[in-house]
Design a protein around this motif. Sequence first.
Motif, short mmCIF file in Angstrom:
data_model
loop_
_atom_site.label_atom_id
_atom_site.label_comp_id
_atom_site.label_asym_id
_atom_site.label_seq_id
_atom_site.Cartn_x
_atom_site.Cartn_y
_atom_site.Cartn_z
N VAL A 112 0.87 -1.18 0.00
CA VAL A 112 0.00 0.00 0.00
C VAL A 112 0.90 1.23 0.00
CG1 VAL A 112 -1.81 1.28 1.20
CG2 VAL A 112 -1.81 -1.22 1.24
N VAL A 113 0.83 2.03 -1.06
CA VAL A 113 1.69 3.20 -1.20
C VAL A 113 0.85 4.37 -1.68
CG1 VAL A 113 3.75 1.83 -1.70
CG2 VAL A 113 2.29 2.59 -3.59
N GLY A 114 1.42 5.57 -1.58
CA GLY A 114 0.67 6.74 -2.04
C GLY A 114 1.36 8.04 -1.70
N SER A 115 0.62 9.10 -1.81
CA SER A 115 1.17 10.44 -1.69
C SER A 115 1.70 10.75 -0.30
CB SER A 115 0.07 11.47 -2.04
OG SER A 115 0.53 12.78 -1.83
N ARG A 116 2.81 11.46 -0.26
CA ARG A 116 3.32 11.96 1.02
C ARG A 116 2.49 13.14 1.51
NH1 ARG A 116 7.37 9.53 -1.62
NH2 ARG A 116 9.05 8.61 -0.41
N ASN A 117 1.95 13.92 0.58
CA ASN A 117 1.07 15.04 0.94
C ASN A 117 -0.38 14.61 0.76
OD1 ASN A 117 3.02 17.03 1.61
ND2 ASN A 117 3.47 17.31 -0.55
N ALA A 118 -0.76 13.55 1.43
CA ALA A 118 -2.09 12.97 1.23
C ALA A 118 -3.18 13.86 1.81
CB ALA A 118 -2.15 11.59 1.87
N SER A 119 -4.36 13.75 1.22
CA SER A 119 -5.53 14.44 1.75
C SER A 119 -6.12 13.66 2.91
CB SER A 119 -6.59 14.58 0.65
OG SER A 119 -7.14 13.31 0.32
N THR A 120 -6.98 14.31 3.67
CA THR A 120 -7.65 13.63 4.77
C THR A 120 -8.48 12.46 4.26
OG1 THR A 120 -7.78 15.70 6.01
CG2 THR A 120 -9.25 13.94 6.70
N ARG A 202 19.70 8.56 -0.46
CA ARG A 202 19.79 9.56 -1.52
C ARG A 202 18.55 9.43 -2.40
NH1 ARG A 202 24.72 6.99 -4.28
NH2 ARG A 202 23.19 5.32 -4.04
N GLY A 203 18.40 10.37 -3.32
CA GLY A 203 17.22 10.34 -4.17
C GLY A 203 17.05 9.03 -4.91
N ARG A 204 18.14 8.48 -5.47
CA ARG A 204 18.03 7.28 -6.28
C ARG A 204 17.78 6.03 -5.43
NH1 ARG A 204 23.75 6.83 -9.14
NH2 ARG A 204 22.60 5.29 -10.36
N ASP A 205 17.96 6.13 -4.11
CA ASP A 205 17.74 4.97 -3.24
C ASP A 205 16.26 4.68 -3.03
OD1 ASP A 205 20.49 4.59 -2.84
OD2 ASP A 205 20.52 6.09 -1.25
N PHE A 206 15.41 5.67 -3.24
CA PHE A 206 13.97 5.44 -3.02
C PHE A 206 13.36 4.56 -4.10
CE2 PHE A 206 14.99 9.11 -0.45
CZ PHE A 206 14.34 8.81 0.74
N PRO A 207 13.67 4.78 -5.39
CA PRO A 207 13.20 3.80 -6.37
C PRO A 207 13.78 2.41 -6.15
CG PRO A 207 13.77 5.86 -7.45
CD PRO A 207 14.24 5.97 -6.03
N ARG A 228 3.79 12.77 -11.52
CA ARG A 228 5.22 12.56 -11.28
C ARG A 228 5.36 12.08 -9.84
NH1 ARG A 228 10.45 13.59 -12.53
NH2 ARG A 228 11.76 14.43 -10.87
N SER A 229 5.30 10.79 -9.68
CA SER A 229 5.17 10.25 -8.33
C SER A 229 6.00 9.00 -8.15
CB SER A 229 3.69 9.92 -8.07
OG SER A 229 3.55 9.17 -6.88
N GLY A 230 6.66 8.90 -6.99
CA GLY A 230 7.38 7.69 -6.66
C GLY A 230 6.47 6.48 -6.56
N SER A 231 5.20 6.70 -6.19
CA SER A 231 4.25 5.60 -6.11
C SER A 231 4.01 4.97 -7.48
CB SER A 231 2.92 6.09 -5.53
OG SER A 231 3.10 6.60 -4.23
N LEU A 232 4.07 5.78 -8.53
CA LEU A 232 3.91 5.23 -9.88
C LEU A 232 5.11 4.39 -10.28
CD1 LEU A 232 2.25 8.12 -11.91
CD2 LEU A 232 1.20 6.32 -10.54
#
Length: 403
Positions: A112-120, A202-207, A228-232
Amino acid sequence: MQLTDAQRLDWLRLIRTEGVGPRSFRALINRFGGAAAALEALPALARRQGRPAVLFTQAQAEDEVAALDRIGGRLIAAGEVDYPRLLHRTDAAPPLLALRGAPILNRPAVAVVGSRNASTAGLAFAERLTRGLGESGLTIVSGLARGIDVRAHRASLSTGTVAVMAGGQDRIYPASHAALVDAILGEGGAVLAEMPMGWEPRGRDFPRRNRIISGLSYGTIVVEAARRSGSLITARFALDQNREVFAVPGSPLDPRAEGTNDLIRQGATLVSDVSHVLDVLGPIIEGGPEAEAAPARGGPDLAEQPDFWDEIDLDAYLPNSAPPHAPRGRPDTATDEIGFDPPEPADDRARIIALLGPCPVGTDELARCAGVGARVVQSVLLELELDGRIERHGSGTVSLVSR
């Protein structure tokens, strides 16, 4: 398979050696029959390519194992009983994983993944969905990031959750989630890391982390994701690994739903209830990790990206031994969507506005997500209403007015 202590140190030395990643590690093992022999051969191979061989030393390997042991962790190798079988079947699976917590990596799992700035609304649905999946017997896998990830972990503490870290086991990111890691470990969950002790993400470690999240799981559910999302990227890996991809639909007025709505348009399974996931994954899980996977469907439109690992080119020297190329990911970047968490909103008002969206949400839920009292929420909402920025609905719910 079960490695001896000496073999485990050799594996660690090989995968930590400069220029060796999961692809070249497998090629070297296949060619030379073991990590010790590969380590002996590497200097000559590097000289042929005109580059120095910087080997990870025995002392460095022993220090890393000792440091991991001091925080209650251990290394598990691909092929060992505790190593996740689903992940082992993917291209570029990590040869070694640092594990803390319970050995639950071979239980049926869903990411289960998704936005870091998620809505309520997104946070509330992620919690409801995750809790239902956990109560149905599925382990929940996520990446310990702010927003949807954290809500998924917290909702599945009692039923089983796995957190995959982008840095080393002693480098929790963000640092504010250290208490959540302790809760995961205390409730019988697990924390995984591919990177060495002391490694700052680092940035590339998240993918890189994302391909482990999808590889551990029979399917990946995306709850809110911008285009443009890491979840994608996690969804892309799931498709490359012949796993199921699910997406929660959202308002076309909310940028946080653009990525998930696109996934559905491209063939991902729409999810608005726990049963939508169970109906698809039930027959697959019954077949077990060795069951033939369904053909991958078309993934989100992500441009080709550089390799994660700066690996030595073994093709010219080790014919017919190199495995297929690893999935591709994003280069180093410190953007919110790809990896690093954005800073927390500076004040209550900014935090409340960030949680609002086109979908109506209750003020009590808004207060809970923002971590403020009901009076603070009502004061901010009154100010926003006078400014024409929110709309009030029945049952005490509010939504942000799109501009």
